[in-house]
Structure formats: structure tokens, C-alpha cells
Design a protein around this motif. Structure first.
Motif, PDB file in Angstrom:
ATOM      1  N   LEU B 181       5.050   6.474  30.452  1.00  0.00           N
ATOM      2  CA  LEU B 181       5.342   6.207  31.858  1.00  0.00           C
ATOM      3  C   LEU B 181       4.050   6.121  32.656  1.00  0.00           C
ATOM      4  CD1 LEU B 181       8.340   8.669  32.485  1.00  0.00           C
ATOM      5  CD2 LEU B 181       8.357   6.367  31.509  1.00  0.00           C
ATOM      6  N   GLU B 185       6.348   6.479  37.770  1.00  0.00           N
ATOM      7  CA  GLU B 185       7.564   6.771  37.004  1.00  0.00           C
ATOM      8  C   GLU B 185       7.658   8.261  36.655  1.00  0.00           C
ATOM      9  OE1 GLU B 185       6.903   2.296  35.491  1.00  0.00           O
ATOM     10  OE2 GLU B 185       6.522   3.928  34.091  1.00  0.00           O
ATOM     11  N   THR B 329      16.897   4.162  31.311  1.00  0.00           N
ATOM     12  CA  THR B 329      15.537   3.655  31.204  1.00  0.00           C
ATOM     13  C   THR B 329      15.401   2.815  29.936  1.00  0.00           C
ATOM     14  OG1 THR B 329      14.723   5.611  32.355  1.00  0.00           O
ATOM     15  CG2 THR B 329      13.103   4.338  31.119  1.00  0.00           C
ATOM     16  N   THR B 347       4.783  -4.419  39.347  1.00  0.00           N
ATOM     17  CA  THR B 347       5.787  -3.362  39.500  1.00  0.00           C
ATOM     18  C   THR B 347       6.620  -3.566  40.753  1.00  0.00           C
ATOM     19  OG1 THR B 347       4.370  -1.934  40.824  1.00  0.00           O
ATOM     20  CG2 THR B 347       4.257  -1.654  38.441  1.00  0.00           C
ATOM     21  N   GLY B 350      10.568   2.508  42.807  1.00  0.00           N
ATOM     22  CA  GLY B 350      10.178   3.773  42.210  1.00  0.00           C
ATOM     23  C   GLY B 350       9.630   4.768  43.202  1.00  0.00           C
ATOM     24  N   ARG B 363      13.305   1.095  39.187  1.00  0.00           N
ATOM     25  CA  ARG B 363      11.884   0.832  39.004  1.00  0.00           C
ATOM     26  C   ARG B 363      11.755  -0.240  37.924  1.00  0.00           C
ATOM     27  NH1 ARG B 363       6.500   1.333  40.393  1.00  0.00           N
ATOM     28  NH2 ARG B 363       5.207   1.578  38.560  1.00  0.00           N
ATOM     29  N   MET B 379      13.952   1.046  34.946  1.00  0.00           N
ATOM     30  CA  MET B 379      14.583   2.348  35.204  1.00  0.00           C
ATOM     31  C   MET B 379      15.642   2.182  36.264  1.00  0.00           C
ATOM     32  SD  MET B 379      11.831   5.350  35.701  1.00  0.00           S
ATOM     33  CE  MET B 379      11.492   6.509  34.423  1.00  0.00           C
TER      34      MET B 379
END
Lengths: 86, 426
Positions: B181, B185, B329, B347, B350, B363, B379
Motif C-alpha cells: 500500500l 492507503e 481491495t 491516483t 482515499g 481509492r 479499494m
């Protein structure tokens, strides 16, 4: 009044799902059995998930319990043809 | 009539038995298993422990399905192999002959190495018996400690918490699961655990477990802090169970070494699942994977090869899904952070503090190579998980949108999603 509104929204959800089946992504499934345990119709959803088959059991209400509860995102709704093809 | 023998009834062993039965209907298939509960879903144990499913739900083959396999089921422990005479010697002295043997003995939790680890109250989560043992020890409002950095440790944390215990979770480093991660995360997971009432202790390791009359009552950390606890959950990784192979003189390393056909160094002996260290035909390296889908794949191939085909194992794209602190996840391909400077990281989401509803958090992290997407982590909401998996498997050429991704990383995830819909989906 309140009740009839709730039931009509449930009805809407069912209408929106007409022709849909619960379809698994077999490689996500680890056979934990949460889907089968939570099925109100006692369908062994896990069996379909293991074999990568759409759940064509006529008792399936498409209520979405199994889809929502699967901890690994294995199950989804998909429109399938009569032989389970797109 | 060929005599097949399988040691171990985890997913690798059972899958091999099923494939052998399909390919050789008249063969004699013996399954040797030392787990009193037979075959059940090991990944399901975490859900049993946290009360999501009852115990009976773990048994995912019906009695009828097992019967139809026509297995010769032997409950017992294999103690030794006699390779020359093609026999397995059980602990009770029985000697069973085989023509083809599969070692599918699995792996066990790495035992703790600190003093006091023999005390009552130290637990692991390998088997159904372990889960039952934990359920006998749990007490509402009593303290518990869990150590370890992965999914099993979290299953212990959540399981003990679900039974009302006050759980202290010790992390060796600065954050949760730093190997896979990124910081956002890790913090997201830690925030969700803390909100549940789990107490996280960073950079904390156990020096010794303390007890009275054989029962655990506290742990002492390496910083000399003493934390009372009745249960200590240990999930510091796993060790393949290679003893049987080692004593018989098979080639072993971390696991039992096998070639791409899952054959060990001895004739007619195969290995599959967590115990096997399989040669990757691309890199030439031998790898232990200890994942459930991999074990099933090994079982399929070993079973087919034992029954006469000759199919090589091809290591697939790394793909794992787990529920981490309540968030589904998916980890697809290589998601380790900062390994390759040429890889661009895109990204979205999150940020736990920005979302009022914890359930809504999702996320997405996408690692874009020079030409194709090399890995992704999704996620929470899994809508993008399937498209990303498809693009990574197909090694779809995304070089045309790379400059745009570099220019506007904020819009990166949307750009990739749109690219999928327009260029890849059909």
C-alpha cells in the motif's frame, strides 16, 4: 403511505433488474459461503461462483444480497441471454 | 489401474483429486489428511471468526460431491516417504503404496521466536481448529494483542474485536502493509481500524510474552512497555510445510522445489499449493506464492499431469482481492510503490478526512508504464476494477494518453476510464 413508498421503490429496483442475473467472476471467489448463507431463497450461490456460471436458478429474486455482501467483489448483475451468453 | 495418493486436503489437494477423477475415472485416489475437519474454505476462517458466517458454511463441497469423487479417504499423518518402494508411511505405522504422489501439505504460520511463546493464549489462524480455539478464549472487554502486517493479522484483529475484546494491534513499522500500500492507503486502513476502537501501536515489537501458571497475561514490548492481554494473535507470515519432503531427500528451498510441470526432484512425486516453490518459466526463478487461487491452479495442473497430460504452469498476472478493514481491495499486477522511476502513478480518492461517510470511501491507484498499465489497486467501489484488470491482462497500449496523464495527473483516472470505454471495451 410511507410503506407504499418503500415498496414502490423496491418494485422500481426489481423492474430495473428485469432480465438481469447474478454473474460471478470465478477467480475472485474463495468459497467463503457468505453469498449462500445470506440468500433469502437458500440458493447455493457459491456453487455458481465456483463454476463461473450465471445464477439461472428460477427462485433468484435478484435482491442483491449476495452481490452486496461478497467480500471480494465476485458477484455482479449482468444481462444474460437464454443460454447465459451476452 | 493407477494408484494416486494426495497428502493434504486443502484447496490444492482437493482440486487435484477432482481433476484426477475427471481424467482417470478408474484410478484409485487416496487422500491422506491430518485435519480432523476435512476440507473447508481456509479463506473463510476470517469470516467465521468475525461472525459473518456460521461454521457449517465453511464446508464448500456437499457430502454428495465428495462421495462422487470416490476417494479413499485416510485420516492420519504422513510421517515419512519411501521413494524407492513408492510408499507413504503414516504415523500409526500403516504403509500406503502409490504410483503417483502429490505433496499438498500447505504452509503454517511462522512460529513466534520471543520468550513466552509457549504460553496458553497465543493463537494463530491456520485451521478450523485454530479458529475454534480462539473462540473459546475470547472474552468481552478483555484486552488482546495482535502482531503481523498482512491480511491474516487483520482477520485476527477484526475477529477478536467482533467478540468485544479490546484489541491492540502492533505494527513493526510506521504504517500498515507498507510493502503493497502507499501511504494514503495505509492511513485509510489505519483510520478505519482506529474508528472501530482498535488501538494501533506503531514501531512496536514484542520482547517477551508474560504469564502466570502457563497462561498469558501480558506482553512486554522492546521499548519495555507492558500491555496486559489474554489473547495474543500471531500472524507474522507463513512457512511451507516441507519436513516430509526434506526428510525424504527431495530438493527443497523455502518450499519443495518443482519444475513447471509441478514435478519434484523425485520420480512420480509432485507438489502443489503453498508448499510448492514453482519454477517460473519466464524468469527461471522458483517462487512460493501462498495464495488460494494459485493453490487451486497448482492443484488443477498437478492433477492433470499426474493423470497423464503434460501441461506447464504459466504464472499468471498477479491478482488478489481481500477485504481490508471493510473495504474490498483488488490488487492487480504489480502494485508495489516506487519500484521503477519510469512508472507513472495516477491516483484518486482515499482521503478519509474529506469524506463524511466512511462507507463511501474508495481509492484507485494506477501504475502506468511506458506503453501499458502495469498494475492497479482499487479499494472500495470496484467499478474500475474489471476495466483495469482487462487492460492490464491485454497489455493495452496506452502510450497515446501518457502525455495527457503527465500534464494533468488529477484527471488521470478519468482519462484512463474514458480511454477504456472508447478504445478498449469493444
Amino acid at each position: 403511505m410511507g410503506n407504499s413508498r418503500i415498496s414502490s421503490s423496491i418494485l422500481q429496483a426489481y423492474i430495473a433488474r428485469a432480465g438481469l442475473h447474478v454473474v460471478p467472476d470465478a477467480k475472485r471467489c474463495m468459497q467463503c459461503g457468505i453469498c449462500s448463507f445470506n440468500c433469502p431463497m437458500h440458493i447455493d450461490v457459491r456453487f455458481y461462483a465456483r463454476h463461473g456460471l450465471p445464477n439461472l436458478d428460477s427462485r433468484c429474486l435478484t435482491c442483491g444480497e449476495c452481490v452486496a455482501r461478497c467480500p471480494r467483489g465476485t458477484l455482479r448483475f449482468e444481462r444474460t441471454g437464454p443460454v447465459g451468453k451476452d | 489401474m493407477r494408484r494416486y495418493m494426495i497428502i493434504g486436503a486443502g484447496v490444492a489437494g482437493l482440486t487435484a483429486a477432482e481433476v484426477i477423477r475427471r481424467n482417470d475415472p478408474s484410478g484409485e485416489v487416496t487422500l491422506v489428511n491430518d485435519d480432523p475437519h476435512g476440507h473447508y474454505s481456509r479463506p473463510g476462517l476470517g469470516y467465521y471468526l468475525n461472525r459473518t458466517v456460521p461454521e457449517r458454511q465453511l464446508f464448500h463441497r456437499s457430502a454428495r460431491e465428495i462421495r462422487e469423487l470416490r476417494l479413499n479417504y485416510v485420516y492420519g499423518r504422513a510421517d515419512a516417504l519411501s521413494l524407492d518402494s513408492h510408499r507413504v508411511i503414516l504415523q500409526d505405522g500403516r504403509r500406503l503404496a502409490y504410483d503417483r504422489l502429490l505433496l499438498a501439505t500447505g504452509a503454517r504460520a511462522t512460529p513466534p521466536d520471543f520468550p513466552g511463546s509457549e504460553l496458553n493464549g497465543l493463537v494463530k489462524l491456520d485451521t478450523l481448529e485454530d479458529a475454534r480455539h480462539i473462540l473459546k478464549l475470547v472474552r468481552r472487554a478483555r484486552p488482546a494483542v495482535v502482531i503481523g502486517g498482512g491480511i491474516t493479522a487483520l482477520e485476527l484483529v477484526e475477529g477478536l474485536h467482533a467478540h468485544g475484546m479490546c484489541v491492540h494491534y502492533f505494527l513493526r513499522g510506521d504504517r500498515f502493509w507498507a510493502k503493497l500500500l502507499d501511504e494514503t492507503e495505509s492511513r485509510l486502513v489505519e483510520g478505519r481500524l482506529a474508528a472501530e476502537g482498535i488501538r494501533l501501536h506503531y514501531r512496536t515489537q514484542i520482547a517477551r510474552a508474560l504469564g502466570k501458571r502457563g497462561n498469558l497475561d501480558a506482553v512486554e514490548t522492546q521499548a519495555d512497555e507492558v500491555i496486559p492481554c489474554r489473547v495474543l494473535g500471531v500472524a507474522m507470515g507463513v512457512c511451507p510445510k516441507t519436513e516430509l519432503a526434506q526428510e525424504a531427500g527431495l530438493a527443497t528451498d523455502r518450499g519443495v522445489l518443482v519444475n513447471e510441470y509441478l514435478e519434484t526432484s523425485a520420480a512420480d512425486v509432485f507438489a502443489a499449493g503453498d508448499v510448492a516453490q514453482v519454477r517460473d518459466s519466464c524468469t527461471g526463478q522458483h517462487v512460493v506464492e501462498t495464495l488460494w487461487p494459485t493453490a487451486r491452479k497448482h492443484g488443477e495442473l498437478a492433477g492433470a499431469n499426474m493423470a497423464g497430460t503434460r501441461t506447464a504452469y504459466v504464472r499468471e498476472l498477479s491478482f488478489n482481492v481481500a477485504r481490508v478493514a471493510g473495504l474490498i481491495t483488488s490488487m492487480i499486477g504489480s502494485v508495489e510503490c516506487g519500484r521503477d522511476p519510469a512508472v507513472l502513478t495516477v491516483t484518486r480518492g482515499g482521503n478519509a478526512s474529506r469524506s463524511a461517510d466512511m462507507g463511501e470511501i474508495s481509492r484507485v491507484r494506477i501504475l502506468v508504464g511506458e506503453r501499458a498499465i502495469v498494475g492497479a489497486l482499487v479499494m472500495g467501489d470496484q467499478a474500475l476494477s474489471r476495466p483495469l484488470e482487462h487492460m492490464i491482462r491485454a497489455q493495452a497500449d496506452v502510450s497515446s494518453i501518457r502525455p495527457a496523464l503527465l500534464r494533468d495527473p488529477e484527471a488521470g483516472v478519468d482519462l484512463i476510464a474514458r480511454f477504456y470505454l472508447e478504445e478498449v471495451a469493444h
